[in-house]
Structures are given as structure tokens and as C-alpha cells.
Design a protein around this motif. Structure first.
Motif, PDB file in Angstrom:
ATOM      1  N   UNK A   1       0.388  -0.900  -0.075  1.00 49.07           N
ATOM      2  CA  UNK A   1      -0.298   0.475   0.154  1.00 49.07           C
ATOM      3  C   UNK A   1       0.977   0.984   0.184  1.00 49.07           C
ATOM      4  N   UNK A   2       0.530   1.973  -0.835  1.00 49.93           N
ATOM      5  CA  UNK A   2       1.225   3.306  -0.850  1.00 49.93           C
ATOM      6  C   UNK A   2       0.362   4.636  -0.133  1.00 49.93           C
ATOM      7  N   UNK A   3       1.184   5.614   0.352  1.00 49.69           N
ATOM      8  CA  UNK A   3       0.123   6.062   1.616  1.00 49.69           C
ATOM      9  C   UNK A   3       0.813   7.477   1.797  1.00 49.69           C
TER      10      UNK A   3
ATOM     11  N   UNK B   1       3.355  10.787  -6.449  1.00 52.65           N
ATOM     12  CA  UNK B   1       4.948  10.019  -5.874  1.00 52.65           C
ATOM     13  C   UNK B   1       4.404   8.762  -5.534  1.00 52.65           C
ATOM     14  N   UNK B   2       2.877   9.212  -5.546  1.00 54.00           N
ATOM     15  CA  UNK B   2       1.687   7.658  -5.444  1.00 54.00           C
ATOM     16  C   UNK B   2       1.944   6.774  -6.896  1.00 54.00           C
ATOM     17  N   UNK B   3       1.747   7.393  -7.377  1.00 55.27           N
ATOM     18  CA  UNK B   3       1.835   7.246  -9.045  1.00 55.27           C
ATOM     19  C   UNK B   3       2.627   6.453  -8.647  1.00 55.27           C
ATOM     20  N   UNK B   4       4.231   8.073  -8.881  1.00 58.14           N
ATOM     21  CA  UNK B   4       5.549   6.943  -9.444  1.00 58.14           C
ATOM     22  C   UNK B   4       6.122   6.104  -8.959  1.00 58.14           C
ATOM     23  N   UNK B   5       5.832   5.918  -7.721  1.00 59.64           N
ATOM     24  CA  UNK B   5       6.570   4.660  -7.179  1.00 59.64           C
ATOM     25  C   UNK B   5       5.441   3.572  -7.212  1.00 59.64           C
TER      26      UNK B   5
ATOM     27  N   UNK C   1       1.940  -6.961   2.232  1.00 61.76           N
ATOM     28  CA  UNK C   1       2.792  -7.074   3.003  1.00 61.76           C
ATOM     29  C   UNK C   1       3.582  -5.753   3.716  1.00 61.76           C
ATOM     30  N   UNK C   2       3.755  -5.026   2.793  1.00 64.86           N
ATOM     31  CA  UNK C   2       4.536  -3.455   3.042  1.00 64.86           C
ATOM     32  C   UNK C   2       3.539  -2.513   2.840  1.00 64.86           C
ATOM     33  N   UNK C   3       3.784  -1.525   3.753  1.00 71.88           N
ATOM     34  CA  UNK C   3       3.563  -0.441   4.007  1.00 71.88           C
ATOM     35  C   UNK C   3       3.986   1.117   2.907  1.00 71.88           C
ATOM     36  N   UNK C   4       4.173   1.692   2.300  1.00 66.11           N
ATOM     37  CA  UNK C   4       4.637   3.272   1.994  1.00 66.11           C
ATOM     38  C   UNK C   4       4.488   4.122   3.424  1.00 66.11           C
ATOM     39  N   UNK C   5       4.652   5.052   3.376  1.00 66.78           N
ATOM     40  CA  UNK C   5       3.972   5.889   4.567  1.00 66.78           C
ATOM     41  C   UNK C   5       4.832   6.916   5.032  1.00 66.78           C
ATOM     42  N   UNK C   6       4.278   7.643   3.930  1.00 67.94           N
ATOM     43  CA  UNK C   6       4.272   9.225   3.591  1.00 67.94           C
ATOM     44  C   UNK C   6       4.325   9.569   5.721  1.00 67.94           C
ATOM     45  N   UNK C   7       5.715  10.392   6.250  1.00 72.22           N
ATOM     46  CA  UNK C   7       5.428  10.817   7.194  1.00 72.22           C
ATOM     47  C   UNK C   7       4.579  12.088   7.630  1.00 72.22           C
TER      48      UNK C   7
ATOM     49  N   UNK D   1      12.446   5.423   3.828  1.00 71.71           N
ATOM     50  CA  UNK D   1      13.660   6.683   3.199  1.00 71.71           C
ATOM     51  C   UNK D   1      13.169   8.039   2.444  1.00 71.71           C
ATOM     52  N   UNK D   2      14.745   7.987   2.012  1.00 68.16           N
ATOM     53  CA  UNK D   2      14.034   9.212   1.235  1.00 68.16           C
ATOM     54  C   UNK D   2      13.470   9.335  -0.228  1.00 68.16           C
ATOM     55  N   UNK D   3      12.219  10.440  -0.164  1.00 67.71           N
ATOM     56  CA  UNK D   3      11.323  10.221  -1.368  1.00 67.71           C
ATOM     57  C   UNK D   3      12.787  10.884  -2.582  1.00 67.71           C
ATOM     58  N   UNK D   4      13.493  10.749  -2.541  1.00 69.37           N
ATOM     59  CA  UNK D   4      14.226  10.947  -4.280  1.00 69.37           C
ATOM     60  C   UNK D   4      14.944   9.537  -4.205  1.00 69.37           C
ATOM     61  N   UNK D   5      14.759   8.385  -3.372  1.00 67.79           N
ATOM     62  CA  UNK D   5      15.403   7.373  -3.908  1.00 67.79           C
ATOM     63  C   UNK D   5      15.049   7.299  -5.128  1.00 67.79           C
ATOM     64  N   UNK D   6      15.941   6.201  -5.467  1.00 70.49           N
ATOM     65  CA  UNK D   6      16.363   5.557  -6.984  1.00 70.49           C
ATOM     66  C   UNK D   6      15.245   4.377  -7.148  1.00 70.49           C
ATOM     67  N   UNK D   7      14.527   4.190  -8.166  1.00 70.78           N
ATOM     68  CA  UNK D   7      13.743   2.955  -8.229  1.00 70.78           C
ATOM     69  C   UNK D   7      14.166   1.637  -7.751  1.00 70.78           C
ATOM     70  N   UNK D   8      16.066   1.330  -8.208  1.00 67.68           N
ATOM     71  CA  UNK D   8      16.486  -0.017  -7.392  1.00 67.68           C
ATOM     72  C   UNK D   8      16.571   0.052  -5.942  1.00 67.68           C
ATOM     73  N   UNK D   9      16.686   1.131  -5.540  1.00 68.75           N
ATOM     74  CA  UNK D   9      16.985   1.300  -4.306  1.00 68.75           C
ATOM     75  C   UNK D   9      15.264   0.725  -3.786  1.00 68.75           C
ATOM     76  N   UNK D  10      14.516   1.632  -4.066  1.00 73.43           N
ATOM     77  CA  UNK D  10      12.822   1.282  -3.402  1.00 73.43           C
ATOM     78  C   UNK D  10      12.301   0.150  -3.576  1.00 73.43           C
ATOM     79  N   UNK D  11      12.680  -0.885  -4.602  1.00 70.05           N
ATOM     80  CA  UNK D  11      12.381  -2.138  -5.057  1.00 70.05           C
ATOM     81  C   UNK D  11      13.345  -3.164  -3.619  1.00 70.05           C
TER      82      UNK D  11
END
Length: 239
Positions: A9-11, A17-21, A52-58, A117-127
Motif C-alpha cells: 500500500x502506498x500512502x 509520488x503515489x503514481x510514480x512509486x 505485506x508492506x506499507x510505504x507511509x509518508x510521515x 526512505x528518502x523520497x528521492x530514492x532510486x527505483x532500484x533502492x525502492x524495490x
């Protein structure tokens, strides 16, 4: 891929940001079960889709990522949360932030988040990060964990009761491992320092987490500081 697809889930209150991630995760075979624009929507999305995982904006309107993390994971000790594929402790939460030492991040970690994670994370690092926390590991590198905890633990006026545990349950060796872990040593460095095999160190860390009812390494580090086992800016615990 073997086994069931990883679900996330992306919050975030920014649609881009949601669309890109979401596109990045989907391209790697990770299913985005829902998106949320604030913390309340995130809690509801987790309840409905059991990721399984939530990406949560602080920082979000209506309910921020810290409160949402508490509700999803059941508070500072991660109990009585919403639950999920991993059992009653719920999904892993990764905090998204603009600043690597945002004080909100510390609060989120004490609420049970597995890293940030920082929001400017690379795609590879995000995954890689999403897959890492799903496997049960903490996302923060030990040195970053120590820098974060040291900076903000010393700002607390009193110990936070949520993560307190009875350390008497630990053996002397396990206390030693916990103390060194909290100074920022990796498992490999712990093995070198204690003249143990990496497998034995991993076993000790696993037992520490189990005995203290902690979700992951991050919570163990927080507990070591907040219980007074080690002091921010204090000695490294070696010798």
C-alpha cells in the motif's frame, strides 16, 4: 517469481509520488493493493487489503504517518494491530520522508516502523527496500540507525514506556550482543568483535527479538537506548 506476489500500500498526500512509486513497484512484480492520500485512508486500505508492506509518508493531512503507523501496528510495541499476511503484528511499514534525520522519523520507528526512505530514492533502492523489509530485516543500515537514535533519543524528557521490556530475560551474552548492536555494529562486525560465527550472531539477535517481543533490529536499537542499556553519545560498548 516464487510464492505469492508481494503486496504493498502506498500512502502519500502527493498523487505524483503515489503514481510514480506505484509504477516502479508494479514494474518489478510487486502488487500495489491500494493508494491513500492521508493516514486515515492508509489505515482503512491496510484493513481492507492486508498488504505485506506499507510505504507511509510521515507528513499527511487529517492523520499523519506516525499515528497511522501506530494504528496499523498496534502502538509502540506492535501488538494488537490490524494484522496481515505475517500474522497479528501486521505489515511492515517504511516511512517516507524528505529529510534523513526528520524528528518524525524517530517517533515513527518507536511506533514500530521498520525503517525509512528518502523520497528521492532510486527505483532500484525502492524495490530492494520493500523486498528487504518483507523478508523481516530492518531497512536502516546500523550506522544510520545509530545516528538517528542518538540525535533524537537524547531529546526525550523521560523514557517512553511503549518499548520497555524486562531485560532480565536476556542471558549475559544476549545483553552484550544487544549493547553492541545498539552502537551501530552490523552482524558481521558483531561476529568479529565477539569471536562468533555470523550464524551464531544471527541466532542471538533472533532470540533477543523473540524474548523482548520486538519486531526487528530497529526496535531493538530503540529499546537499548530508551531502557538505559546504552546512552546516546556514550561509549561504544566494546572492549
Amino acid at each position: 517469481m516464487n510464492g505469492p506476489a508481494l503486496r504493498a500500500v502506498i500512502a502519500d498526500d502527493q498523487a505524483l509520488v503515489r503514481t510514480g512509486f506505484g509504477m516502479i513497484l508494479a514494474a518489478d512484480g510487486i502488487e500495489v493493493t491500494a493508494e491513500a492520500a492521508d493516514g486515515a485512508e492508509a489505515v482503512d486500505a491496510v484493513r481492507r487489503t492486508r498488504p505485506d508492506v506499507v510505504l507511509m509518508d510521515v507528513r499527511m493531512p487529517r492523520m499523519d504517518g506516525i499515528e497511522a503507523t501506530r494504528r496499523i501496528l498496534g502502538g509502540p510495541d506492535g501488538r494488537d494491530g490490524l494484522g496481515g499476511p505475517d500474522g497479528p503484528a501486521g505489515p511492515r511499514v517504511i516511512i517516507l520522508t524528505t529529510y534523513d534525520l526528520d524528528h518524525y522519523v524517530y517517533a515513527a520507528l518507536t511506533a514500530g516502523a521498520s525503517g525509512f526512505l528518502l523520497k528521492d530514492v532510486t527505483p532500484e533502492h525502492l524495490v530492494a527496500a520493500v523486498r528487504l523489509v518483507r523478508s523481516g530485516d530492518a531497512l536502516l543500515a546500523p550506522t544510520i540507525t545509530r545516528r538517528l537514535i542518538e540525535r533524537f533519543a537524547q531529546r526525550q524528557e523521560a523514557p517512553r514506556p511503549g518499548l520497555h521490556r524486562d531485560l532480565s530475560a536476556l542471558t549475559p551474552r544476549e545483553l552484550e550482543v544487544l549493547r553492541l548492536l545498539a552502537t551501530g555494529l552490523s552482524n558481521a562486525e558483531l561476529a568479529d568483535r565477539l569471536f562468533l560465527s555470523p550464524t551464531t550472531v544471527k541466532t542471538h539477535v533472533g532470540r533477543i527479538l523473540s524474548k523482548l517481543g520486538l519486531r526487528d533490529r530497529v526496535q531493538a536499537v530503540v529499546l537499548a537506548y530508551e531502557s538505559g542499556l546504552i546512552s546516546p553519545g556514550g561509549p561504544s560498548g566494546g572492549g
